[in-house]
Design a protein around this motif. Structure first.
Motif, PDB file in Angstrom:
ATOM      1  N   PRO A   9       0.829  -1.211   0.000  1.00  0.00           N
ATOM      2  CA  PRO A   9       0.000   0.000   0.000  1.00  0.00           C
ATOM      3  C   PRO A   9       0.864   1.262   0.000  1.00  0.00           C
ATOM      4  O   PRO A   9       1.758   1.401   0.816  1.00  0.00           O
ATOM      5  N   PHE A  10       0.575   2.169  -0.930  1.00  0.00           N
ATOM      6  CA  PHE A  10       1.386   3.374  -1.069  1.00  0.00           C
ATOM      7  C   PHE A  10       0.884   4.522  -0.205  1.00  0.00           C
ATOM      8  O   PHE A  10       1.614   5.449   0.083  1.00  0.00           O
ATOM      9  N   GLY A  11      -0.387   4.478   0.146  1.00  0.00           N
ATOM     10  CA  GLY A  11      -0.904   5.593   0.914  1.00  0.00           C
ATOM     11  C   GLY A  11      -2.408   5.557   0.913  1.00  0.00           C
ATOM     12  O   GLY A  11      -3.028   4.561   0.549  1.00  0.00           O
ATOM     13  N   GLN A  12      -2.977   6.675   1.301  1.00  0.00           N
ATOM     14  CA  GLN A  12      -4.411   6.737   1.465  1.00  0.00           C
ATOM     15  C   GLN A  12      -4.892   8.078   0.940  1.00  0.00           C
ATOM     16  O   GLN A  12      -4.344   9.116   1.303  1.00  0.00           O
ATOM     17  N   GLY A  72      -8.346  10.038   0.922  1.00  0.00           N
ATOM     18  CA  GLY A  72      -9.715   9.936   1.421  1.00  0.00           C
ATOM     19  C   GLY A  72      -9.908   8.583   2.075  1.00  0.00           C
ATOM     20  O   GLY A  72      -9.150   8.202   2.965  1.00  0.00           O
ATOM     21  N   ASN A  73     -10.894   7.821   1.588  1.00  0.00           N
ATOM     22  CA  ASN A  73     -11.121   6.493   2.135  1.00  0.00           C
ATOM     23  C   ASN A  73     -10.542   5.398   1.265  1.00  0.00           C
ATOM     24  O   ASN A  73     -10.699   4.218   1.557  1.00  0.00           O
ATOM     25  N   ARG A  74      -9.912   5.777   0.157  1.00  0.00           N
ATOM     26  CA  ARG A  74      -9.357   4.767  -0.746  1.00  0.00           C
ATOM     27  C   ARG A  74      -7.889   4.533  -0.431  1.00  0.00           C
ATOM     28  O   ARG A  74      -7.142   5.477  -0.157  1.00  0.00           O
ATOM     29  N   PHE A  75      -7.500   3.264  -0.469  1.00  0.00           N
ATOM     30  CA  PHE A  75      -6.096   2.948  -0.256  1.00  0.00           C
ATOM     31  C   PHE A  75      -5.418   2.794  -1.595  1.00  0.00           C
ATOM     32  O   PHE A  75      -5.963   2.197  -2.514  1.00  0.00           O
ATOM     33  N   LEU A  76      -4.216   3.360  -1.696  1.00  0.00           N
ATOM     34  CA  LEU A  76      -3.474   3.260  -2.943  1.00  0.00           C
ATOM     35  C   LEU A  76      -2.717   1.936  -2.961  1.00  0.00           C
ATOM     36  O   LEU A  76      -1.527   1.857  -2.671  1.00  0.00           O
ATOM     37  N   VAL A  77      -3.438   0.869  -3.262  1.00  0.00           N
ATOM     38  CA  VAL A  77      -2.817  -0.444  -3.316  1.00  0.00           C
ATOM     39  C   VAL A  77      -3.437  -1.180  -4.492  1.00  0.00           C
ATOM     40  O   VAL A  77      -4.616  -0.985  -4.796  1.00  0.00           O
ATOM     41  N   VAL A  78      -2.612  -1.963  -5.197  1.00  0.00           N
ATOM     42  CA  VAL A  78      -3.142  -2.642  -6.380  1.00  0.00           C
ATOM     43  C   VAL A  78      -4.289  -3.562  -5.972  1.00  0.00           C
ATOM     44  O   VAL A  78      -5.353  -3.545  -6.554  1.00  0.00           O
ATOM     45  N   LEU A  88       7.988  -3.247   2.470  1.00  0.00           N
ATOM     46  CA  LEU A  88       7.310  -4.168   3.392  1.00  0.00           C
ATOM     47  C   LEU A  88       7.797  -3.944   4.814  1.00  0.00           C
ATOM     48  O   LEU A  88       7.010  -4.011   5.766  1.00  0.00           O
ATOM     49  N   PHE A  89       9.092  -3.651   4.978  1.00  0.00           N
ATOM     50  CA  PHE A  89       9.586  -3.376   6.332  1.00  0.00           C
ATOM     51  C   PHE A  89       8.871  -2.176   6.913  1.00  0.00           C
ATOM     52  O   PHE A  89       8.459  -2.187   8.067  1.00  0.00           O
ATOM     53  N   SER A  90       8.701  -1.141   6.098  1.00  0.00           N
ATOM     54  CA  SER A  90       8.006   0.038   6.618  1.00  0.00           C
ATOM     55  C   SER A  90       6.544  -0.283   6.903  1.00  0.00           C
ATOM     56  O   SER A  90       5.965   0.235   7.858  1.00  0.00           O
ATOM     57  N   VAL A  91       5.939  -1.166   6.096  1.00  0.00           N
ATOM     58  CA  VAL A  91       4.542  -1.539   6.347  1.00  0.00           C
ATOM     59  C   VAL A  91       4.426  -2.353   7.631  1.00  0.00           C
ATOM     60  O   VAL A  91       3.515  -2.155   8.429  1.00  0.00           O
ATOM     61  N   LEU A  92       5.397  -3.262   7.845  1.00  0.00           N
ATOM     62  CA  LEU A  92       5.285  -4.156   9.000  1.00  0.00           C
ATOM     63  C   LEU A  92       5.664  -3.479  10.298  1.00  0.00           C
ATOM     64  O   LEU A  92       5.051  -3.732  11.332  1.00  0.00           O
ATOM     65  N   PHE A  93       6.704  -2.645  10.271  1.00  0.00           N
ATOM     66  CA  PHE A  93       7.234  -2.163  11.544  1.00  0.00           C
ATOM     67  C   PHE A  93       7.233  -0.654  11.692  1.00  0.00           C
ATOM     68  O   PHE A  93       7.324  -0.149  12.793  1.00  0.00           O
ATOM     69  N   LEU A  94       7.185   0.082  10.587  1.00  0.00           N
ATOM     70  CA  LEU A  94       7.297   1.537  10.704  1.00  0.00           C
ATOM     71  C   LEU A  94       5.991   2.251  10.354  1.00  0.00           C
ATOM     72  O   LEU A  94       5.991   3.431  10.035  1.00  0.00           O
ATOM     73  N   GLY A  95       4.896   1.529  10.387  1.00  0.00           N
ATOM     74  CA  GLY A  95       3.620   2.203  10.203  1.00  0.00           C
ATOM     75  C   GLY A  95       3.268   2.581   8.779  1.00  0.00           C
ATOM     76  O   GLY A  95       2.374   3.387   8.570  1.00  0.00           O
ATOM     77  N   GLY A  96       3.965   2.011   7.792  1.00  0.00           N
ATOM     78  CA  GLY A  96       3.583   2.231   6.397  1.00  0.00           C
ATOM     79  C   GLY A  96       3.463   3.696   6.034  1.00  0.00           C
ATOM     80  O   GLY A  96       4.404   4.458   6.175  1.00  0.00           O
ATOM     81  N   TRP A  97       2.263   4.088   5.596  1.00  0.00           N
ATOM     82  CA  TRP A  97       2.083   5.468   5.142  1.00  0.00           C
ATOM     83  C   TRP A  97       1.707   6.407   6.281  1.00  0.00           C
ATOM     84  O   TRP A  97       1.490   7.591   6.065  1.00  0.00           O
ATOM     85  N   GLY A 128      -1.800  23.418  13.640  1.00  0.00           N
ATOM     86  CA  GLY A 128      -2.997  22.669  14.001  1.00  0.00           C
ATOM     87  C   GLY A 128      -3.520  21.783  12.902  1.00  0.00           C
ATOM     88  O   GLY A 128      -4.700  21.453  12.875  1.00  0.00           O
ATOM     89  N   ARG A 129      -2.643  21.357  11.985  1.00  0.00           N
ATOM     90  CA  ARG A 129      -3.121  20.459  10.937  1.00  0.00           C
ATOM     91  C   ARG A 129      -3.002  19.018  11.417  1.00  0.00           C
ATOM     92  O   ARG A 129      -2.018  18.625  12.033  1.00  0.00           O
ATOM     93  N   ALA A 130      -4.030  18.228  11.138  1.00  0.00           N
ATOM     94  CA  ALA A 130      -4.030  16.835  11.588  1.00  0.00           C
ATOM     95  C   ALA A 130      -3.002  16.032  10.779  1.00  0.00           C
ATOM     96  O   ALA A 130      -2.241  15.237  11.313  1.00  0.00           O
ATOM     97  N   GLN A 131      -2.988  16.243   9.478  1.00  0.00           N
ATOM     98  CA  GLN A 131      -2.066  15.521   8.597  1.00  0.00           C
ATOM     99  C   GLN A 131      -1.228  16.575   7.900  1.00  0.00           C
ATOM    100  O   GLN A 131      -1.734  17.345   7.075  1.00  0.00           O
ATOM    101  N   VAL A 132       0.056  16.634   8.250  1.00  0.00           N
ATOM    102  CA  VAL A 132       0.876  17.716   7.731  1.00  0.00           C
ATOM    103  C   VAL A 132       1.281  17.440   6.280  1.00  0.00           C
ATOM    104  O   VAL A 132       1.122  18.277   5.406  1.00  0.00           O
ATOM    105  N   LEU A 133       1.787  16.237   6.030  1.00  0.00           N
ATOM    106  CA  LEU A 133       2.198  15.886   4.675  1.00  0.00           C
ATOM    107  C   LEU A 133       1.307  14.760   4.179  1.00  0.00           C
ATOM    108  O   LEU A 133       0.823  13.961   4.977  1.00  0.00           O
ATOM    109  N   PRO A 134       1.081  14.660   2.858  1.00  0.00           N
ATOM    110  CA  PRO A 134       0.247  13.558   2.352  1.00  0.00           C
ATOM    111  C   PRO A 134       0.888  12.203   2.633  1.00  0.00           C
ATOM    112  O   PRO A 134       2.112  12.086   2.722  1.00  0.00           O
ATOM    113  N   SER A 135       0.034  11.159   2.768  1.00  0.00           N
ATOM    114  CA  SER A 135       0.517   9.862   3.234  1.00  0.00           C
ATOM    115  C   SER A 135       1.538   9.252   2.276  1.00  0.00           C
ATOM    116  O   SER A 135       2.477   8.576   2.700  1.00  0.00           O
TER     117      SER A 135
END
Lengths: 390, 164
Positions: free
Chosen positions: A99-102, A104-110, A256-265, A326-333
């Motif tokens: 998964p590359f990111g999110q 809205g509600n859609r995940f950027l994954v094939v 995959l390492f970032s997805v498994l252990f570093l919280g992915g996006w 006060g932004r919830a998400q500073v940079l895009p996922s």
């Protein structure tokens, strides 16, 4: 009709992922590797084609495309020609579940399949068939030795790799990559059940480095012993396909390492009263930048650290001001996904150009005598802890 | 329609390399031809919505067993791509067995009323359901299988060490 649409969608996504891999994975990866290795060895690296040598890999690819395909006379032509395709396709298939990111509600994954990480491990294990087949079909003793080394190495390291994946899957209670990332909203798995999370991450990282045949585990292609190992006889674009598969696999394992252990996006989020941590980090990185720039002689050896410090300072300051605003998400996922992936890729390259290669017996005993018991014990203890804590 | 097409393609993908496996004179080619066959079987698992089994099939059979086979072949004398004969004097026996098996299968197929009744949804083949089944209803079978595998592993090590 829906089948038709599905097939079209699959073709489109395959083209997209392949282009992404060819451009980001192979071309930029090779450029990055040559540049970083250059700096670590106090050289400049590619410099002449394009600004700072950025177009060097494109020039190399054009050169490789023009080259003649040579099939050694007594090689098994069918297997010889199909082996690079197996490696490249296996590297490509890894990316289906990343998964590359999110948005809205859609995940950027094939495709988010419910056995995501098992699928990933399965596809990664297919690479070795291509390597072994290529090594054998070349009819060259060095290539065959490289292929055999790859086989023994990959079979050994698949188990610690699977144990690392299992650890994360156990904590998340799911095998799907998207829900693994979702489960890390509250805290990354590398910090879960300290220090066991870190231990699992290290086990996975070591096994992943071995699985993609990089130094200190690059015995299958050890240049000083085996010429180039399993792809010694390959020329032109087939050689490039092996390289593409290898880099695709390395980037996939970093992802995959970032997805498994570093919280992915996921963005590393700190609440407002903790925002000073970002400021401290940013100031520290800036101080390091200033130190390197003005105090030390600006030699090539410190340049990777210099660039890392600049990037860390930039990111921390952006985060600090973002949180203060006060932004919830500073940079895009998707930015976070790439930041994490490239940091890991950088780490792998740093390792490659810093450490010498292991001997084959050291390599195998590291897997069977250290990583395997460690991974099993870690799994057992963590399972016990989370069962008791529940 | 899509399912039928997938079934046909997968069947061809399984059967054609399977023929190569048993006829090729080159033992490495035989072993490599197992890969598409096993991947085709994986496709069937996916068609049957048993994704977990499919993943494990690729991981264990295509990714590990085939590599082990190739590894062993290449370490022994056959690794040079030696010409091997895949037939021996037992052809008549084999043909008889095959004909009988085909006869039996056809008998079963023709006696069954198709489609076999399908009530409700197929059971959930998710990893969770499989894990639960292993740890509750089939725990004895699971443990005994593990024990058998462990014994065979220890046995292999003992046999390998004796030669030293």
């Amino acid at each position: 009709m829906s089948t038709f649409v599905e097939i079209l969608k699959a073709i489109g996504l395959a083209v997209l992922v392949f282009t992404f891999l060819a451009v980001v994975g192979a071309m930029f990866g090779v450029y990055m590797e040559r540049k970083i290795s250059g700096w670590i060895q106090a050289r400049l690296g590619p410099k002449h084609v394009g600004p700072q040598g950025l177009l060097q890999t494109i020039a190399d690819t054009v050169k490789l495309l023009q080259k003649e395909h040579i099939t050694p006379r007594r090689a098994d032509a069918l297997i010889f020609n199909s082996a690079p395709i197996i490696v490249a396709v296996a590297g490509l298939l890894d990316w289906v579940v990343i998964p590359f990111g999110q948005v809205g509600n859609r995940f950027l994954v094939v495709r988010d399949i419910n056995i995501g990480v098992v699928y990933f491990a399965a596809m990664a294990s297919l690479t070795v068939i291509g390597i072994l087949a290529g090594g054998w079909a070349s009819n060259n003793k060095y290539a065959l030795l490289g292929g055999l080394r790859a086989a023994s190495q990959m079979i050994s390291y698949e188990i610690p790799l699977a144990l690392g994946i299992l650890w994360a899957a156990m904590i998340a209670g799911s095998l799907s990559t998207v829900s693994l990332v979702e489960a890390q909203r509250g805290g990354w798995f590398i910090f879960k059940v300290p220090p066991l999370g870190l231990l699992a991450a290290l086990t996975f990282l070591v096994a992943a480095t071995a699985e993609v045949n990089r130094v200190p585990f690059d015995l299958p292609e050890a240049e000083s012993e085996l010429v180039a190992g399993y792809f010694a006889e390959y020329t032109g674009m087939r050689f490039a396909l092996f390289q593409l598969g290898e880099y695709a696999e390395m980037f996939a394992f970093a992802a995959l390492f970032s997805v498994l252990f570093l919280g992915g996006w996921d963005e590393p989020s700190l609440s407002r009263q903790w925002a000073w941590v970002w400021l401290v980090l940013g100031a520290g990185s800036l101080a390091l930048v200033a130190l390197i720039q003005f105090r030390l002689r600006h030699v090539l050896l410190v340049r990777p650290i210099f660039i890392l410090a600049v990037m860390a300072a930039g990111l921390s300051l952006i985060l600090f001001f973002g949180v203060m605003a006060g932004r919830a998400q500073v940079l895009p996922s998707i930015v976070w996904f790439f930041v994490k992936m490239f940091t890991l890729v950088f780490f792998l390259m740093w390792m490659r150009w810093t450490y010498p290669r292991l001997r084959l017996d050291q390599l195998l005993s590291l897997s069977w005598k250290v990583l395997l018991p460690l991974g099993l014990l870690n799994l057992l203890i963590t399972a016990f802890i989370i069962t008791v804590a529940r | 329609m899509g399912e039928f097409a997938a079934f046909t393609i997968l069947s061809l993908l399984i059967l054609i390399p399977a023929v190569v496996v048993v006829t090729s004179k080159n033992i490495v080619r035989s072993a490599l031809s197992l890969v598409p066959t096993l991947l085709g079987v994986t496709g069937f698992y996916v068609l049957l919505q048993a994704e977990f089994v499919a993943g494990i099939q690729v991981l264990i059979y295509a990714g590990a067993i085939t590599v082990l086979l190739l590894f062993v072949i290449m370490l022994t004398e056959g690794g040079a791509g030696l010409q091997v004969r895949q037939v021996n004097e037992q052809i008549p026996l084999g043909v008889t067995a095959a004909v009988w098996l085909a006869f039996l299968l056809l008998l079963v197929f023709s006696r069954t009323t198709w489609p076999v009744a399908q009530r409700g949804n197929p059971p959930a083949y998710s990893a969770l359901a499989i894990g639960n089944a292993f740890m509750t209803d089939y725990v004895l079978v699971f443990e005994v299988t593990s024990l058998v595998l462990l014994v065979s592993l220890v046995g292999a090590i003992i046999i390998a060490r004796r030669e030293e």
